[in-house]
Write a protein that holds these residues in place. Sequence first.
Motif, PDB file in Angstrom:
ATOM      1  N   ARG A 114       0.863  -1.183   0.000  1.00 65.90           N
ATOM      2  CA  ARG A 114       0.000   0.000   0.000  1.00 65.90           C
ATOM      3  C   ARG A 114       0.899   1.232   0.000  1.00 65.90           C
ATOM      4  N   ILE A 115       0.662   2.117  -0.953  1.00 62.49           N
ATOM      5  CA  ILE A 115       1.458   3.337  -1.074  1.00 62.49           C
ATOM      6  C   ILE A 115       0.532   4.530  -0.864  1.00 62.49           C
ATOM      7  N   ARG A 116       0.960   5.419   0.025  1.00 62.55           N
ATOM      8  CA  ARG A 116       0.134   6.577   0.360  1.00 62.55           C
ATOM      9  C   ARG A 116       1.038   7.705   0.845  1.00 62.55           C
ATOM     10  N   TYR A 117       0.423   8.836   1.118  1.00 62.35           N
ATOM     11  CA  TYR A 117       1.144   9.936   1.745  1.00 62.35           C
ATOM     12  C   TYR A 117       0.212  10.613   2.721  1.00 62.35           C
ATOM     13  N   ASP A 118       0.610  10.594   3.986  1.00 64.40           N
ATOM     14  CA  ASP A 118      -0.125  11.283   5.039  1.00 64.40           C
ATOM     15  C   ASP A 118       0.807  12.359   5.578  1.00 64.40           C
ATOM     16  N   GLU A 119       0.494  13.585   5.282  1.00 63.56           N
ATOM     17  CA  GLU A 119       1.355  14.711   5.649  1.00 63.56           C
ATOM     18  C   GLU A 119       1.667  14.739   7.141  1.00 63.56           C
ATOM     19  N   LYS A 120       0.729  14.295   7.963  1.00 62.97           N
ATOM     20  CA  LYS A 120       0.910  14.362   9.409  1.00 62.97           C
ATOM     21  C   LYS A 120       1.883  13.307   9.941  1.00 62.97           C
ATOM     22  N   THR A 121       2.018  12.190   9.216  1.00 61.99           N
ATOM     23  CA  THR A 121       2.835  11.100   9.749  1.00 61.99           C
ATOM     24  C   THR A 121       4.017  10.691   8.869  1.00 61.99           C
ATOM     25  N   ALA A 122       4.080  11.166   7.635  1.00 60.82           N
ATOM     26  CA  ALA A 122       5.195  10.800   6.753  1.00 60.82           C
ATOM     27  C   ALA A 122       6.482  11.460   7.232  1.00 60.82           C
ATOM     28  N   PRO A 123       7.576  10.712   7.249  1.00 58.71           N
ATOM     29  CA  PRO A 123       8.839  11.293   7.705  1.00 58.71           C
ATOM     30  C   PRO A 123       9.433  12.229   6.664  1.00 58.71           C
ATOM     31  N   ALA A 124      10.184  13.204   7.130  1.00 51.06           N
ATOM     32  CA  ALA A 124      10.865  14.129   6.219  1.00 51.06           C
ATOM     33  C   ALA A 124      12.097  13.468   5.617  1.00 51.06           C
ATOM     34  N   SER A 125      12.795  12.665   6.405  1.00 46.30           N
ATOM     35  CA  SER A 125      13.992  12.015   5.877  1.00 46.30           C
ATOM     36  C   SER A 125      14.284  10.653   6.512  1.00 46.30           C
ATOM     37  N   ASN A 126      13.774  10.336   7.650  1.00 49.66           N
ATOM     38  CA  ASN A 126      14.011   9.034   8.265  1.00 49.66           C
ATOM     39  C   ASN A 126      12.992   8.055   7.672  1.00 49.66           C
ATOM     40  N   TYR A 127      13.302   7.557   6.479  1.00 53.31           N
ATOM     41  CA  TYR A 127      12.328   6.851   5.659  1.00 53.31           C
ATOM     42  C   TYR A 127      11.807   5.560   6.278  1.00 53.31           C
ATOM     43  N   ALA A 128      12.589   4.932   7.130  1.00 55.70           N
ATOM     44  CA  ALA A 128      12.110   3.721   7.801  1.00 55.70           C
ATOM     45  C   ALA A 128      10.877   4.021   8.650  1.00 55.70           C
ATOM     46  N   ASN A 129      10.776   5.242   9.169  1.00 60.44           N
ATOM     47  CA  ASN A 129       9.604   5.625   9.963  1.00 60.44           C
ATOM     48  C   ASN A 129       8.342   5.715   9.117  1.00 60.44           C
ATOM     49  N   GLY A 130       8.473   5.746   7.801  1.00 59.88           N
ATOM     50  CA  GLY A 130       7.318   5.786   6.910  1.00 59.88           C
ATOM     51  C   GLY A 130       6.959   4.420   6.354  1.00 59.88           C
ATOM     52  N   LEU A 131       7.554   3.375   6.911  1.00 61.76           N
ATOM     53  CA  LEU A 131       7.303   2.005   6.454  1.00 61.76           C
ATOM     54  C   LEU A 131       6.767   1.161   7.595  1.00 61.76           C
ATOM     55  N   ARG A 132       5.778   0.353   7.285  1.00 66.25           N
ATOM     56  CA  ARG A 132       5.253  -0.623   8.243  1.00 66.25           C
ATOM     57  C   ARG A 132       5.015  -1.917   7.478  1.00 66.25           C
ATOM     58  N   PHE A 133       5.346  -3.030   8.083  1.00 66.04           N
ATOM     59  CA  PHE A 133       5.047  -4.332   7.505  1.00 66.04           C
ATOM     60  C   PHE A 133       4.280  -5.124   8.544  1.00 66.04           C
ATOM     61  N   GLU A 134       2.976  -5.245   8.338  1.00 61.92           N
ATOM     62  CA  GLU A 134       2.113  -5.941   9.281  1.00 61.92           C
ATOM     63  C   GLU A 134       1.104  -6.774   8.516  1.00 61.92           C
ATOM     64  N   ASN A 135       0.880  -7.977   8.983  1.00 67.38           N
ATOM     65  CA  ASN A 135      -0.100  -8.886   8.390  1.00 67.38           C
ATOM     66  C   ASN A 135       0.098  -9.059   6.889  1.00 67.38           C
ATOM     67  N   GLY A 136       1.334  -9.071   6.446  1.00 71.34           N
ATOM     68  CA  GLY A 136       1.636  -9.297   5.043  1.00 71.34           C
ATOM     69  C   GLY A 136       1.531  -8.078   4.156  1.00 71.34           C
ATOM     70  N   VAL A 137       1.229  -6.917   4.739  1.00 74.10           N
ATOM     71  CA  VAL A 137       1.076  -5.692   3.955  1.00 74.10           C
ATOM     72  C   VAL A 137       2.229  -4.738   4.256  1.00 74.10           C
ATOM     73  N   LEU A 138       2.928  -4.360   3.200  1.00 71.98           N
ATOM     74  CA  LEU A 138       3.973  -3.338   3.322  1.00 71.98           C
ATOM     75  C   LEU A 138       3.315  -1.998   3.053  1.00 71.98           C
ATOM     76  N   ASP A 139       3.266  -1.156   4.068  1.00 79.92           N
ATOM     77  CA  ASP A 139       2.654   0.166   3.971  1.00 79.92           C
ATOM     78  C   ASP A 139       3.770   1.191   3.794  1.00 79.92           C
ATOM     79  N   VAL A 140       3.718   1.931   2.696  1.00 83.98           N
ATOM     80  CA  VAL A 140       4.723   2.947   2.381  1.00 83.98           C
ATOM     81  C   VAL A 140       4.056   4.310   2.503  1.00 83.98           C
ATOM     82  N   ASN A 141       4.535   5.115   3.408  1.00 82.11           N
ATOM     83  CA  ASN A 141       3.990   6.454   3.644  1.00 82.11           C
ATOM     84  C   ASN A 141       5.117   7.473   3.440  1.00 82.11           C
ATOM     85  N   TRP A 142       5.355   7.825   2.190  1.00 83.64           N
ATOM     86  CA  TRP A 142       6.411   8.774   1.843  1.00 83.64           C
ATOM     87  C   TRP A 142       5.836   9.905   1.021  1.00 83.64           C
TER      88      TRP A 142
END
Length: 166
Positions: A114-142
């Motif tokens: 899942r690829i998205r952008y949430d201005e409130k939670t997307a990291p400015a540069s620490n990109y690992a903070n914008g990634l979650r892998f849970e229940n088989g879904v890689l969530d990319v918030n950049w």
Amino acid sequence: MISRRHALAAAATLLWASSAWAEPTLGLAERRAIAAYRESRYPAQEKAIQEAAGSAVPVEVAWDQLTMPGDAQYYANPDYFEKTIFEPLAAGLKAIGTDKIGREALQAKLKAIRIRYDEKTAPASNYANGLRFENGVLDVNWRPFANVADFEDRVAAVTAVLEKTL
């Protein structure tokens, strides 16, 4: 005691005020530009992501979150989505799948992206903070179109998160 008429007037005022300050919606130019991008350029990006993952993993893109009012003229620029989101994601998946163990882990555990952008939670540069892998879904918030030179940092973030969780 407030009368029903005053209560309705106050509610209407609050509704109008909240809609006046609501997030801007995408205009016609943005909708046209994203439709053109999705038709002409995105299929190659999706294919590269799936090839890197080693399977036809579903890739869900929240286009309404990635597209920003006033940026329509930039969507076709490779720096907007491709260099900041799609290509580093594919490169990170490819790095994981360089050997049999990595390929098997991706095929066994990666069910969707899942690829998205949430201005409130997307990291400015620490990109690992914008990634979650849970229940088989890689969530990319950049954020798209930001820090284009940070390609390798994004690849490293994808690789680190997946190596830790696969």
